[in-house]
Design an enzyme around this catalytic site. Sequence first.
Site, PDB file in Angstrom:
ATOM      1  N   CYS A 128      33.294  32.352  38.460  1.00 45.07           N
ATOM      2  CA  CYS A 128      32.837  31.646  39.657  1.00 45.07           C
ATOM      3  C   CYS A 128      32.129  30.334  39.309  1.00 45.07           C
ATOM      4  CB  CYS A 128      31.971  32.560  40.517  1.00 45.07           C
ATOM      5  SG  CYS A 128      31.819  31.969  42.228  1.00 45.07           S
ATOM      6  N   LYS A 149      31.343  28.697  53.949  1.00 42.38           N
ATOM      7  CA  LYS A 149      31.314  29.579  52.789  1.00 42.38           C
ATOM      8  C   LYS A 149      32.630  30.347  52.687  1.00 42.38           C
ATOM      9  CE  LYS A 149      28.638  33.327  50.661  1.00 42.38           C
ATOM     10  NZ  LYS A 149      27.487  34.265  50.820  1.00 42.38           N
ATOM     11  N   SER A 180      33.097  34.518  46.759  1.00 41.21           N
ATOM     12  CA  SER A 180      31.853  34.261  47.479  1.00 41.21           C
ATOM     13  C   SER A 180      31.266  32.961  46.936  1.00 41.21           C
ATOM     14  CB  SER A 180      30.864  35.421  47.282  1.00 41.21           C
ATOM     15  OG  SER A 180      29.641  35.148  47.932  1.00 41.21           O
ATOM     16  N   HIS A 223      35.226  36.803  42.045  1.00 38.90           N
ATOM     17  CA  HIS A 223      34.312  37.819  41.514  1.00 38.90           C
ATOM     18  C   HIS A 223      35.013  39.172  41.440  1.00 38.90           C
ATOM     19  CE1 HIS A 223      30.442  35.730  41.243  1.00 38.90           C
ATOM     20  NE2 HIS A 223      30.758  35.096  42.359  1.00 38.90           N
ATOM     21  N   GLU A 225      34.555  41.378  39.464  1.00 38.13           N
ATOM     22  CA  GLU A 225      33.601  42.406  39.024  1.00 38.13           C
ATOM     23  C   GLU A 225      32.786  43.013  40.161  1.00 38.13           C
ATOM     24  OE1 GLU A 225      31.046  38.787  39.340  1.00 38.13           O
ATOM     25  OE2 GLU A 225      33.105  39.216  38.772  1.00 38.13           O
ATOM     26  N   ARG A 237      22.224  39.857  53.979  1.00 34.90           N
ATOM     27  CA  ARG A 237      21.171  38.928  53.547  1.00 34.90           C
ATOM     28  C   ARG A 237      21.280  37.606  54.303  1.00 34.90           C
ATOM     29  NH1 ARG A 237      22.661  36.735  48.065  1.00 34.90           N
ATOM     30  NH2 ARG A 237      23.928  35.461  49.476  1.00 34.90           N
TER      31      ARG A 237
END
Length: 297
Positions: A128, A149, A180, A223, A225, A237
């Site tokens: 990323c 985003k 992300s 990502h 992972e 969040r």
Amino acid sequence: LLDENVFVMTQSRATTQEIRPLKLMIVNLMPTKEVTETQLLRLLSNTPLQVEVDLIRTASHTPSHVSPEHLQNFYKTFSEVKANYYDGMIITGAPVERMAFSDVDYWDELCEIMEWAKCHVFSSFFICWGAQAALHYYYGIDKYLLKHKLTGVYKHRINTQKMKRKILRGFDYEFYAPHSRYTTVLKEDVASIPSLDILAESNEAGVYLIAEKDGSRFFVTGHAEYDTDTLDKEYRRDLNDPNIEAEIPKNYYLDDDPTQEVRVAWRSHAYLLFANWLNYYVYQETPYNLEELKDRK
């Protein structure tokens, strides 16, 4: 067998191969270090290979989302390991992609690590923002701010012209991976670098998997992972932050409804991606004596 893209070890390699633990370093730039290190170690442990890992934190930035005791017990700084040689290195993402690279307080330290890696690490894997940072440092490729985003689990397709690349062995033609981020790199910028191959991309998320032709560096813009609930936690969040317009992660919740369960569509790809890198580009290729790396250009 070679024509059928089946891995075959040469007789000379087989008779001289001495087994030793692989030495990896993970430069963890994520604020939630315990979560990220667990995600990566889970993927790296999915192999019969022995792996020894050094967890590295930046000395020029003090993280606030992890206990000092954890850092003291499990992490080292670059100055403590710079005399070492490693089979592989992973540099994670970081929540700083909207900042200019030079404005990141540990940028100079990270540049020092990336320069050092040329002669101390056999193969590097960037994730990323870590991938964007490495593409910028090594090749001068810029990142660009997105209007919104990019968050969700996106469909990707492999570059069938690069099917012989061992990192792609076992991949389906189409696969899913999480993203992300607020920034991106442009396909045409990457394609302008002769030594880089674009191995996988997405219509929505852009280039995903980029590799040096010699296997010395891999860049993953997403990502793979991530845990099942990572994007959900990020979304919750963001909802509680008045300065952020929270984006519902695409193709993540059933029917794109945050009240419903998560659709996990990327785990098999994640395990295969890391297993292929660790086996074909680290274990099978790295010299037994790592100090030979100091002679690399």
